[in-house]
Enzyme design. Structure first.
Site, short mmCIF file in Angstrom:
data_model
loop_
_atom_site.label_atom_id
_atom_site.label_comp_id
_atom_site.label_asym_id
_atom_site.label_seq_id
_atom_site.Cartn_x
_atom_site.Cartn_y
_atom_site.Cartn_z
CB SER A 7 -0.95 0.02 1.21
OG SER A 7 -0.21 0.02 2.42
CB SER A 127 15.84 -8.10 7.43
OG SER A 127 16.27 -7.94 8.75
CE1 TYR A 141 11.33 -2.84 12.15
CE2 TYR A 141 13.52 -2.09 12.76
CZ TYR A 141 12.59 -2.41 11.79
OH TYR A 141 12.92 -2.30 10.46
CE LYS A 145 11.89 -5.73 9.97
NZ LYS A 145 11.09 -6.32 8.87
#
Length: 265
Positions: A7, A127, A141, A145
């Site tokens: 998007s 990543s 976060y 990753k």
């Protein structure tokens, strides 16, 4: 091919770039209103919630039904659940893993049988240099990753005998909505009268001073290289700076920590 999270940002730019290169691109996102222009550009779009197996299955089945194969899967959907580790609700931390890691596994599990049957395929996992480089507030976060990188390496060792490869792209800071959303989340995750309120301001200012790196369009070209290289690499970076930061953080962790400490002051 399938791309998740198309998007905006890197996902949107990649969908358009791969389409220009002749790929039949399938993808989706939760924000349907942002898919109209992509659909008009010839990209096969639909509503997609990567945490919903039925939603994922619908997209994968449609791609296989209409094209008969899936050459490439780009696991791009993700976001940053920033905030101090003392205060981020564990429910939010679980959501971060659900979107950034477990959803990747779910999509990949649904695509792999087709790739094994056809005898080839490329899985590109988006990543971040944040898998190796860290800053305050990004704990959950960074954890997702780092986990994604290891997951991709293990997957690659399991599927290469079937003609399939799993590789990782590690972007640095980008010209996108990512930082804005991450710091909005950081403030939402602060408790009332939080002792970390000033830290959020300081880290946000640091990100602002560092500035932004690659555009979404530049990263789309990195995604394309990762998806089409005849002899793929384990890791792909947009720039030597991004790669250099990762190498310093991995090989000279004390130097990295000291530099980060000075920057925070």
């Amino acid at each position: 091919m399938i791309i998740t999270g198309i998007s905006s940002g890197m996902g949107r730019a990649s969908a358009l770039y791969f389409k220009k290169q002749g790929f039949e691109v399938y993808g989706g996102a939760r924000r349907v209103n942002k898919l109209v222009e992509l659909n008009e550009a010839g990209i096969h779009t639909q509503v997609l919630d990567v945490t919903d197996k039925i939603s994922i299955r619908s997209l994968v089945d449609r791609a296989i039904s209409e094209q008969g194969q899936i050459d490439v899967l780009i696991n791009n959907a993700g976001y940053g659940e920033y905030g101090p580790l003392e205060e981020v609700p564990i429910a939010n931390a679980k959501k971060q893993f659900e979107v950034n890691l477990f959803a990747v596994g779910q999509v990949t599990q649904l695509v792999l049988p087709m790739m094994r049957q056809q005898g080839f395929g490329r899985i590109v996992n988006i990543s971040s240099i944040g898998a190796d480089v860290y800053s305050p507030l990004g704990g959950w976060y960074h954890a997702t990753k780092a986990s994604l990188n290891m997951w991709s390496d293990v997957l690659d060792s399991e599927v290469r005998n079937f003609g399939i490869r799993s590789v990782v792209v590690q972007p640095g800071l980008t010209k996108s909505e990512w930082s804005k959303i991450a710091f909005e989340n950081a403030r939402k995750n602060l408790v009332e009268n939080s002792p970390y309120d000033g830290l959020v301001d300081k880290v946000e200012q640091l990100f602002s001073e560092i500035g932004t790196g690659a555009t979404s369009e530049q990263l789309a070209q990195v995604f394309y290289k990762a998806a089409t290289d005849i002899h793929p690499k384990r890791r792909y970076y947009h720039s030597l700076v991004d790669h250099g930061m990762v190498m310093i953080a991995k090989t000279m962790p004390n130097i990295y920590r000291n530099v980060l400490t000075k920057l925070m002051k």
